[in-house]
Write a protein that holds these residues in place. Structure first.
Motif, PDB file in Angstrom:
ATOM      1  N   LYS A 192      25.580 -43.900  28.533  1.00 37.64           N
ATOM      2  CA  LYS A 192      25.211 -45.299  28.296  1.00 37.64           C
ATOM      3  C   LYS A 192      23.808 -45.406  27.685  1.00 37.64           C
ATOM      4  O   LYS A 192      22.943 -46.136  28.146  1.00 37.64           O
ATOM      5  N   ASP A 193      23.637 -44.640  26.622  1.00 38.35           N
ATOM      6  CA  ASP A 193      22.362 -44.559  25.915  1.00 38.35           C
ATOM      7  C   ASP A 193      22.630 -44.777  24.424  1.00 38.35           C
ATOM      8  O   ASP A 193      23.499 -44.108  23.853  1.00 38.35           O
ATOM      9  N   PRO A 194      21.908 -45.699  23.778  1.00 35.93           N
ATOM     10  CA  PRO A 194      22.198 -46.003  22.368  1.00 35.93           C
ATOM     11  C   PRO A 194      22.068 -44.805  21.425  1.00 35.93           C
ATOM     12  O   PRO A 194      22.892 -44.639  20.519  1.00 35.93           O
ATOM     13  N   THR A 195      21.054 -43.974  21.628  1.00 34.78           N
ATOM     14  CA  THR A 195      20.848 -42.837  20.727  1.00 34.78           C
ATOM     15  C   THR A 195      21.978 -41.812  20.860  1.00 34.78           C
ATOM     16  O   THR A 195      22.527 -41.337  19.866  1.00 34.78           O
ATOM     17  N   ILE A 196      22.339 -41.502  22.096  1.00 37.19           N
ATOM     18  CA  ILE A 196      23.456 -40.583  22.324  1.00 37.19           C
ATOM     19  C   ILE A 196      24.751 -41.200  21.796  1.00 37.19           C
ATOM     20  O   ILE A 196      25.582 -40.521  21.193  1.00 37.19           O
ATOM     21  N   SER A 197      24.908 -42.503  21.992  1.00 38.03           N
ATOM     22  CA  SER A 197      26.102 -43.194  21.493  1.00 38.03           C
ATOM     23  C   SER A 197      26.207 -43.095  19.979  1.00 38.03           C
ATOM     24  O   SER A 197      27.300 -42.916  19.434  1.00 38.03           O
ATOM     25  N   LEU A 198      25.068 -43.209  19.286  1.00 36.44           N
ATOM     26  CA  LEU A 198      25.106 -43.108  17.818  1.00 36.44           C
ATOM     27  C   LEU A 198      25.541 -41.708  17.391  1.00 36.44           C
ATOM     28  O   LEU A 198      26.337 -41.567  16.455  1.00 36.44           O
ATOM     29  N   ILE A 199      25.052 -40.682  18.059  1.00 37.21           N
ATOM     30  CA  ILE A 199      25.494 -39.325  17.739  1.00 37.21           C
ATOM     31  C   ILE A 199      27.008 -39.212  17.943  1.00 37.21           C
ATOM     32  O   ILE A 199      27.725 -38.665  17.097  1.00 37.21           O
ATOM     33  N   CYS A 200      27.506 -39.758  19.055  1.00 36.98           N
ATOM     34  CA  CYS A 200      28.954 -39.729  19.317  1.00 36.98           C
ATOM     35  C   CYS A 200      29.727 -40.454  18.216  1.00 36.98           C
ATOM     36  O   CYS A 200      30.796 -40.006  17.796  1.00 36.98           O
ATOM     37  N   ALA A 201      29.192 -41.574  17.750  1.00 42.95           N
ATOM     38  CA  ALA A 201      29.872 -42.367  16.717  1.00 42.95           C
ATOM     39  C   ALA A 201      29.831 -41.667  15.360  1.00 42.95           C
ATOM     40  O   ALA A 201      30.834 -41.629  14.636  1.00 42.95           O
ATOM     41  N   LEU A 202      28.679 -41.115  14.996  1.00 43.47           N
ATOM     42  CA  LEU A 202      28.548 -40.506  13.673  1.00 43.47           C
ATOM     43  C   LEU A 202      29.430 -39.275  13.503  1.00 43.47           C
ATOM     44  O   LEU A 202      29.909 -38.984  12.406  1.00 43.47           O
ATOM     45  N   LEU A 215      18.130 -32.474  24.710  1.00 41.84           N
ATOM     46  CA  LEU A 215      17.317 -31.980  23.596  1.00 41.84           C
ATOM     47  C   LEU A 215      16.600 -33.114  22.867  1.00 41.84           C
ATOM     48  O   LEU A 215      15.595 -32.879  22.187  1.00 41.84           O
ATOM     49  N   LEU A 216      17.088 -34.337  22.990  1.00 42.49           N
ATOM     50  CA  LEU A 216      16.457 -35.478  22.330  1.00 42.49           C
ATOM     51  C   LEU A 216      15.051 -35.763  22.876  1.00 42.49           C
ATOM     52  O   LEU A 216      14.308 -36.554  22.292  1.00 42.49           O
ATOM     53  N   LYS A 217      14.695 -35.085  23.966  1.00 46.60           N
ATOM     54  CA  LYS A 217      13.342 -35.218  24.541  1.00 46.60           C
ATOM     55  C   LYS A 217      12.518 -33.956  24.326  1.00 46.60           C
ATOM     56  O   LYS A 217      11.402 -33.847  24.819  1.00 46.60           O
ATOM     57  N   LYS A 218      13.073 -32.999  23.596  1.00 45.87           N
ATOM     58  CA  LYS A 218      12.410 -31.696  23.447  1.00 45.87           C
ATOM     59  C   LYS A 218      11.702 -31.589  22.090  1.00 45.87           C
ATOM     60  O   LYS A 218      11.819 -32.456  21.228  1.00 45.87           O
ATOM     61  N   SER A 219      11.005 -30.467  21.896  1.00 45.11           N
ATOM     62  CA  SER A 219      10.287 -30.234  20.638  1.00 45.11           C
ATOM     63  C   SER A 219      11.265 -29.896  19.510  1.00 45.11           C
ATOM     64  O   SER A 219      12.406 -29.495  19.761  1.00 45.11           O
ATOM     65  N   ASP A 220      10.781 -30.028  18.280  1.00 47.14           N
ATOM     66  CA  ASP A 220      11.604 -29.695  17.111  1.00 47.14           C
ATOM     67  C   ASP A 220      12.092 -28.249  17.192  1.00 47.14           C
ATOM     68  O   ASP A 220      13.255 -27.964  16.883  1.00 47.14           O
ATOM     69  N   ASP A 221      11.200 -27.337  17.596  1.00 49.42           N
ATOM     70  CA  ASP A 221      11.565 -25.919  17.678  1.00 49.42           C
ATOM     71  C   ASP A 221      12.639 -25.673  18.724  1.00 49.42           C
ATOM     72  O   ASP A 221      13.564 -24.884  18.506  1.00 49.42           O
ATOM     73  N   GLU A 222      12.522 -26.357  19.869  1.00 49.47           N
ATOM     74  CA  GLU A 222      13.530 -26.201  20.920  1.00 49.47           C
ATOM     75  C   GLU A 222      14.892 -26.722  20.459  1.00 49.47           C
ATOM     76  O   GLU A 222      15.933 -26.128  20.750  1.00 49.47           O
ATOM     77  N   ALA A 257      15.694 -36.269  13.839  1.00 50.91           N
ATOM     78  CA  ALA A 257      15.471 -37.604  13.269  1.00 50.91           C
ATOM     79  C   ALA A 257      15.563 -38.687  14.348  1.00 50.91           C
ATOM     80  O   ALA A 257      14.710 -39.581  14.429  1.00 50.91           O
ATOM     81  N   LEU A 258      16.615 -38.610  15.171  1.00 48.49           N
ATOM     82  CA  LEU A 258      16.797 -39.653  16.195  1.00 48.49           C
ATOM     83  C   LEU A 258      15.774 -39.529  17.321  1.00 48.49           C
ATOM     84  O   LEU A 258      15.365 -40.539  17.909  1.00 48.49           O
ATOM     85  N   LYS A 259      15.336 -38.315  17.607  1.00 43.10           N
ATOM     86  CA  LYS A 259      14.242 -38.143  18.569  1.00 43.10           C
ATOM     87  C   LYS A 259      12.994 -38.862  18.059  1.00 43.10           C
ATOM     88  O   LYS A 259      12.307 -39.572  18.810  1.00 43.10           O
ATOM     89  N   SER A 288      12.888 -47.993  18.411  1.00 42.05           N
ATOM     90  CA  SER A 288      14.223 -47.784  18.993  1.00 42.05           C
ATOM     91  C   SER A 288      15.252 -48.183  17.949  1.00 42.05           C
ATOM     92  O   SER A 288      14.958 -48.941  17.016  1.00 42.05           O
ATOM     93  N   LEU A 289      16.454 -47.674  18.103  1.00 40.21           N
ATOM     94  CA  LEU A 289      17.532 -48.054  17.187  1.00 40.21           C
ATOM     95  C   LEU A 289      17.770 -49.555  17.232  1.00 40.21           C
ATOM     96  O   LEU A 289      18.022 -50.192  16.203  1.00 40.21           O
ATOM     97  N   GLU A 290      17.675 -50.133  18.422  1.00 37.32           N
ATOM     98  CA  GLU A 290      17.903 -51.578  18.562  1.00 37.32           C
ATOM     99  C   GLU A 290      16.877 -52.376  17.774  1.00 37.32           C
ATOM    100  O   GLU A 290      17.224 -53.322  17.051  1.00 37.32           O
TER     101      GLU A 290
END
Length: 247
Positions: free
Chosen positions: A35-45, A65-72, A96-98, A105-107
């Motif tokens: 129930k998170d918009p960013t994760i939902s967008l990944i699911c939709a795309l 991973l959306l809270k982690k560093s680019d390298d991670e 990009a979404l991170k 925010s996407l909203e």
């Protein structure tokens, strides 16, 4: 039985818990867990192709991973790919979404485009523009995943996956999550896929024979005649009718 009555019955039949499950797969099954918009967008795309493969791929992703560093992110997703998207494309959408979430925010991005004319296409364009801006990455697979800025409707892609994401975010029932407020569900446009396009033609809800954004708008207008406040309440029922071959 007229078409509206039939569709209203289908809506009632489908709008229940269990209509989306491991036995009745849909990408929103994964989105519901977070129930998170960013994760939902990944699911939709990534929601194109065989639904079992879509859900299998989404299940393989670590959304923390959306809270982690680019390298991670790059390290963790180095072997993840899905159809047209290579691992570099999967990594790119996460980074990009991170960055979107770190900046705004996407909203907020969507509303920046939407609120002037209450046009959801403008809202989607605002999101797409920022995604490319915050992490420039251009490949054929990535461009297909994110989509492109849309200025015309005839002959343009139907933006099906973005329109489906908006349905999830704006509507609220046993299927859709209603995570965003302040967007009128009457402004939504049908997420036109092959099922809803073919069912729309067979039921006479759609006259236009070209699969494009204009057809999605035309089908929405027809359904607005059935419910002017919530035309997309018919989307999931039309999709299941087509998927189950009951037309």
């Amino acid at each position: 039985m007229d078409i509206k009555t039939r569709l209203d019955k289908e809506v009632l039949k489908r709008d229940k818990e269990g209509e989306v499950s491991v036995d009745k797969l849909d990408p929103i099954l994964v989105a519901h867990r977070y129930k998170d918009p960013t994760i939902s967008l990944i699911c939709a795309l990534f929601a194109y192709g065989n639904v079992k493969q879509i859900v299998k791929f989404l299940d393989s992703l670590d959304f923390s991973l959306l809270k982690k560093s680019d390298d991670e992110i790059a390290d963790a997703l180095s072997s993840h790919y899905y159809r047209f998207q290579k691992s570099e494309d999967v990594i790119a959408i996460f980074i990009a979404l991170k960055r979107v979430d770190e900046k705004t925010s996407l909203e907020e991005l969507f509303k920046k485009g939407y609120e002037k004319d209450k046009n959801v296409i403008d809202g989607i364009n605002s999101c797409i523009e920022e995604i490319y801006s915050l992490y420039p990455h251009k490949t054929q697979g990535y461009n297909f995943l994110v989509g492109k800025i849309t200025k015309k409707t005839k002959g343009a892609g139907a933006l099906k996956r973005w329109m489906m994401f908006l349905r999830w975010m704006v509507r609220e029932d046993n299927i859709d999550m209603g995570l965003w407020k302040g967007i009128d569900k009457s402004d939504l446009i049908m997420p036109l896929d092959t099922h809803t396009f073919n069912v729309g033609l067979k039921l006479g809800l759609l006259k236009r024979k070209t699969y494009d954004l204009q057809s999605a708008i035309e089908l929405t207008e027809t359904l607005r005649g059935f419910d002017k406040n919530d035309p997309l309440k018919y989307d999931f029922a039309l999709y299941r009718i087509g998927q189950e071959g009951i037309v």
